[in-house]
Enzyme design. Sequence first.
Site, PDB file in Angstrom:
ATOM      1  CB  CYS A 330      -1.356  -0.127   1.038  1.00  0.00           C
ATOM      2  SG  CYS A 330      -2.836   1.407   0.887  1.00  0.00           S
ATOM      3  CG  HIS A 427      -4.319  -3.636   3.181  1.00  0.00           C
ATOM      4  ND1 HIS A 427      -2.881  -3.357   3.977  1.00  0.00           N
ATOM      5  CD2 HIS A 427      -4.191  -2.907   2.651  1.00  0.00           C
ATOM      6  CE1 HIS A 427      -2.788  -1.910   3.948  1.00  0.00           C
ATOM      7  NE2 HIS A 427      -3.701  -1.943   2.901  1.00  0.00           N
TER       8      HIS A 427
END
Length: 715
Positions: A330, A427
């Site tokens: 991310c 994630h």
Amino acid sequence: MTRCIMVQGTMSGAGKSLLVTALCRILRQDGLSVAPFKSQNMALNSYVTSDGLEMGRAQVVQAQAAGIEPDVRMNPILLKPSSDVGSQLIVCGEVRGHYDAKTYFSLKHTFVPEIMAAYESLAREYDVIVIEGAGSPAEINLRDGDIVNMGLAELVDAPVLLVGDIDRGGVFAQLQGTLALLRPDERSRVIGTVINKFRGDVALLQPGLAQLEELTSIPVLGVVPYVRAEIDDEDSLSERLHRTEGHRPIDVAAIRLPRIANFTDFAPLERHAALGMRYVSDRASLGEPDLIIIPGTKSTMDDLLWMRQNGLEMAIRRLCDSGTVVLGICGGYQMMGMRLIDPDGVERGGELAGMALLPCETTFSTQKTRTRVRARIVADGLADTAVQGYEIHMGRTQRSGGTPFARLDSGDDEGCATGCALGTYLHGLFDTGEAVDALARWLLTRKGLSPDEARTLDHATYQDQQIDLLADAVRAALDMEAIYRAMQMGASSAAPTTPPEPRITEPTQIEARSMQIIEAGLRARGVSLPTEELAVLQRVIHTTADFDYVDNLVFAGDAARAGIAALARGCTIVTDTHMAEAGISKPALARLGAELRCFVTDADVVDAARATHETRATMAMRKALASCPGAILAVGNAPTALFELCAQLRTGARPALVIGVPVGFVNVVEAKDEVLACCREFGIPAIVARGRKGGSTVATSIVNALAYAATGRRV
């Protein structure tokens, strides 16, 4: 009004989240439908629900403890700090903007209708709501307009448990001081205090407990021991972020960014025998690890500048150039690109050069991406590894070279990889365990070591085990009867508790009353199944007193009807233990003309097992399939029997029904998953209890439920 209990603490980190998690599991174990609730949460660790909305990670874990899907109603307001004085505001899963603390404080009362709508909606669906407060109710400067501690308790009429942390010291002062600062009406809501994280002999605390009760006139309802349960943490107070020494053979260093987010991504790595996880925040402690992870962050540009200023960026680049694997997730992925562009001032505005480890650039925008995905990694070293996870990020990253990190099930490319540098938005990619094992094998091979045979449990299964561990310790420590009394009455009600039922001693009446309780529990959970499947589920719960089977028991290929039809025509039943054989109703089988067999102690099976060094269950299954083709196979003990069954299914064996419900820790989950997949592949009806639970008694209860239905007897 729905029953509820609220957990408040003397400070942040007192253990409120974990105590709520434990209570959710305890109440679920006791047959109640339960949901967690936290009106306002401040954390950088968040989660994307199945409908693409964002909520706090703590309530996700609490929902898992309750055995239900995470729902944004459990956390209607989420604040994600973006600076020391400001946060991104998320209401009911959607971004509402960025606010400084003063502005948000002036607005928060306007969110009460949405908070109450979320709470009341949950209250209509569940027996009990377990509520978590935030910080401390004694923050008297914040009392006016409070929507998360005593203000919320008043709105929903909640009794309150007050938790203090003895591990930090001064627990008696914490509890007494907090209670002294509460208003009389607030103090009257506190039904008891709890001392958390105690190490040692509780007897040594007794004089202090007695004096605390005398000073406060409020009972101490429990001293909870320090439980070493590894359960996902939510914020920067997490103990795992203070781990600074990894172990060999593989050294993994995660960068502890100032605004680190979703660091729970790495919890599965910590459990692998070959991986030593540590967290570093300066160049000197980085050393020369085998893998560097740059985590997600709420402020990509600011945290990149922080690494640039303290020398970490240059050290990481040099290590990557010399062959060290660097994985960015991310915000870490965004940092690893060539350039960060922020035309709308989402972060700090302007442009910033990236770390130049990946050929890509990121443009920030006000549009937030929130989605759950499945993918297969295509990057070298981890290629063909199946993963699933979720994306939460502002902006889009454009790849100009290298290869994708993964390919989504939709066919789209995701992330970027080149050489030793890997970047992804996913994630939770390590949660299934497959990616952890693949990563460990790759890193061990790169280092010239033999891949470790140890395999990683999938994250959800491991979390479930740890939640059970926590719940067992909390149940043993708390006065649960007092908590039940408080929930039955409500904090402001003087209604008497429900009188006990009259004692029942006649067997048929006991069974009938048990089934009534089970039916009520299933209705409360909204269970809707075909009549035949419902009868099987009820019989299993009757045998085990465990409502977890609502979620665990899987029917494949119209299995219940297929089993009833097979028994009605006198099908043979083969069990893997004599215990299961003994428990199956002989009168029912006699009426059906069905034969019951168990081969596990037959002399030829015992001899074959010794000769081949296989288990007797394996050889008994082999004999059963050869001797009784088209039988009902009921396996409640040995996963090796299921592995053998899968092998035989692939070569043409076709039983009438497979009942796969072994219990245990080794190979059990894998065997059940494999037999379920095989039965679906070959069109074999199957009833499987997923997870670790099961046993011969469960196998017996399933056969009996089918047999009773085949004879026309009601459940």
